[in-house]
Design an enzyme around this catalytic site. Structure first.
Site, PDB file in Angstrom:
ATOM      1  N   CYS A   9       0.947  -1.359  -0.007  1.00 30.29           N
ATOM      2  CA  CYS A   9       0.001   0.045  -0.031  1.00 30.29           C
ATOM      3  C   CYS A   9       0.967   1.342  -0.107  1.00 30.29           C
ATOM      4  O   CYS A   9       2.214   1.045  -0.455  1.00 30.29           O
ATOM      5  CB  CYS A   9      -0.937  -0.053   1.054  1.00 30.29           C
ATOM      6  SG  CYS A   9      -0.206  -0.035   2.738  1.00 30.29           S
ATOM      7  N   ASN A  12       2.339   1.348   4.326  1.00 32.86           N
ATOM      8  CA  ASN A  12       2.289   0.214   5.217  1.00 32.86           C
ATOM      9  C   ASN A  12       2.147   0.325   6.657  1.00 32.86           C
ATOM     10  O   ASN A  12       2.665  -0.330   7.386  1.00 32.86           O
ATOM     11  CB  ASN A  12       3.900  -0.352   5.041  1.00 32.86           C
ATOM     12  CG  ASN A  12       4.066  -1.716   5.382  1.00 32.86           C
ATOM     13  OD1 ASN A  12       5.215  -2.161   5.765  1.00 32.86           O
ATOM     14  ND2 ASN A  12       3.364  -2.585   5.363  1.00 32.86           N
ATOM     15  N   CYS A  14      -1.772   0.785   7.096  1.00 33.49           N
ATOM     16  CA  CYS A  14      -3.095   0.373   7.449  1.00 33.49           C
ATOM     17  C   CYS A  14      -3.704  -0.971   6.590  1.00 33.49           C
ATOM     18  O   CYS A  14      -3.874  -1.852   7.308  1.00 33.49           O
ATOM     19  CB  CYS A  14      -3.855   1.680   7.028  1.00 33.49           C
ATOM     20  SG  CYS A  14      -3.806   3.070   8.243  1.00 33.49           S
ATOM     21  N   SER A  16      -1.728  -2.750   3.698  1.00 31.79           N
ATOM     22  CA  SER A  16      -0.963  -3.974   3.425  1.00 31.79           C
ATOM     23  C   SER A  16      -0.655  -4.817   4.971  1.00 31.79           C
ATOM     24  O   SER A  16      -0.819  -6.022   4.746  1.00 31.79           O
ATOM     25  CB  SER A  16       0.251  -3.641   2.771  1.00 31.79           C
ATOM     26  OG  SER A  16       1.010  -2.624   3.525  1.00 31.79           O
ATOM     27  N   ASP A 127      -8.093   3.546   0.766  1.00 32.81           N
ATOM     28  CA  ASP A 127      -7.168   4.129   1.757  1.00 32.81           C
ATOM     29  C   ASP A 127      -8.088   4.663   3.012  1.00 32.81           C
ATOM     30  O   ASP A 127      -9.028   5.267   2.751  1.00 32.81           O
ATOM     31  CB  ASP A 127      -6.597   5.386   1.256  1.00 32.81           C
ATOM     32  CG  ASP A 127      -5.272   5.945   2.355  1.00 32.81           C
ATOM     33  OD1 ASP A 127      -5.454   5.420   3.395  1.00 32.81           O
ATOM     34  OD2 ASP A 127      -4.794   6.783   1.838  1.00 32.81           O
TER      35      ASP A 127
HETATM   36  P1  4NP Z   1      -1.751   2.845   4.047  1.00 32.62           P
HETATM   37  O1  4NP Z   1      -2.592   3.925   4.615  1.00 32.62           O
HETATM   38  O2  4NP Z   1      -1.259   2.942   2.802  1.00 32.62           O
HETATM   39  O3  4NP Z   1      -2.986   1.878   3.861  1.00 32.62           O
HETATM   40  O4  4NP Z   1      -0.864   2.329   5.228  1.00 32.62           O
HETATM   41  C1  4NP Z   1      -1.921   5.445   4.718  1.00 32.62           C
HETATM   42  C2  4NP Z   1      -1.111   5.584   5.768  1.00 32.62           C
HETATM   43  C3  4NP Z   1      -0.193   6.712   5.681  1.00 32.62           C
HETATM   44  C4  4NP Z   1      -0.734   7.690   4.759  1.00 32.62           C
HETATM   45  C5  4NP Z   1      -1.662   7.391   4.066  1.00 32.62           C
HETATM   46  C6  4NP Z   1      -2.148   6.528   3.850  1.00 32.62           C
HETATM   47  N1  4NP Z   1      -0.087   9.058   5.048  1.00 32.62           N
HETATM   48  O5  4NP Z   1      -0.484   9.986   4.189  1.00 32.62           O
HETATM   49  O6  4NP Z   1       0.863   9.041   5.864  1.00 32.62           O
END
Ligand code: 4NP
Length: 156
Positions: A9, A12, A14, A16, A127
């Site tokens: 994702c 990493n 949430c 994945s 997301d």
């Molecule tokens: P993930 O979710 O890609 O499912 O882990 C996110 C985690 C952090 C961020 C965006 C999406 N961020 O912008 O920090």
């Protein structure tokens, strides 16, 4: 033959890690650890070394999942060779990974996770980072559906 799966994702923390936790439990419950192994990574490096998001852990642990890995960034130098299948959560993650495959050598290893789901109406795992509790529950539901399909397609 052992198959290695990498969930990818953005951060990493949430999506994945949820895929990883869900597939690890299915591997264990189905005695498939000689056939299948998995890890997860993010295309971005913002959260390297962090545990999964507290909401990911809270919702996942309620369903009995365990989160035991720390965030790492996708490493094209190693990961394209080390994994047999690289499953991305959304099309943006997929594009980010494909951009790192400069010669297109690994194109066939890179897929959307939801391609493995049964009757998926949406090929992306959205997301949840800026969303509420329901979005985190949806991530787990989608990962459970897709990982069931993934096990059926790989473990035979
Ligand atoms: P993930 O979710 O890609 O499912 O882990 C996110 C985690 C952090 C961020 C965006 C999406 N961020 O912008 O920090």
């Amino acid at each position: 033959m052992m198959k290695r799966v990498l969930f990818v994702c953005l951060g990493n923390i949430c999506r994945s890690p949820t895929g990883e936790a869900v597939l690890k439990r299915m591997i264990q419950e189905n005695n498939l650890s000689h056939l299948l192994a998995c890890e997860s990574a993010g295309t971005a490096g913002y959260h390297i070394g962090e545990r999964p998001d507290h909401r990911t852990r809270a919702h996942g642990e309620k369903r009995g999942y365990r989160f035991d890995s720390l965030a790492q960034q996708f490493d094209p130098k190693k990961d394209f060779e080390a994994f047999d299948l690289i499953v991305c959560m959304d099309r943006s993650n997929l594009q980010n990974v494909l951009r790192l495959d400069l010669t297109g050598k690994y194109r066939d290893k890179v897929k959307l996770l939801m391609e493995f789901a049964i009757d998926a109406s949406n090929l992306e795992v959205p997301d949840p980072y800026y969303e509420g509790a329901e979005a985190f529950e949806t991530v787990i539901d989608l990962c459970e559906n897709a990982c069931r399909g993934l096990i059926h397609s790989l473990a035979r």
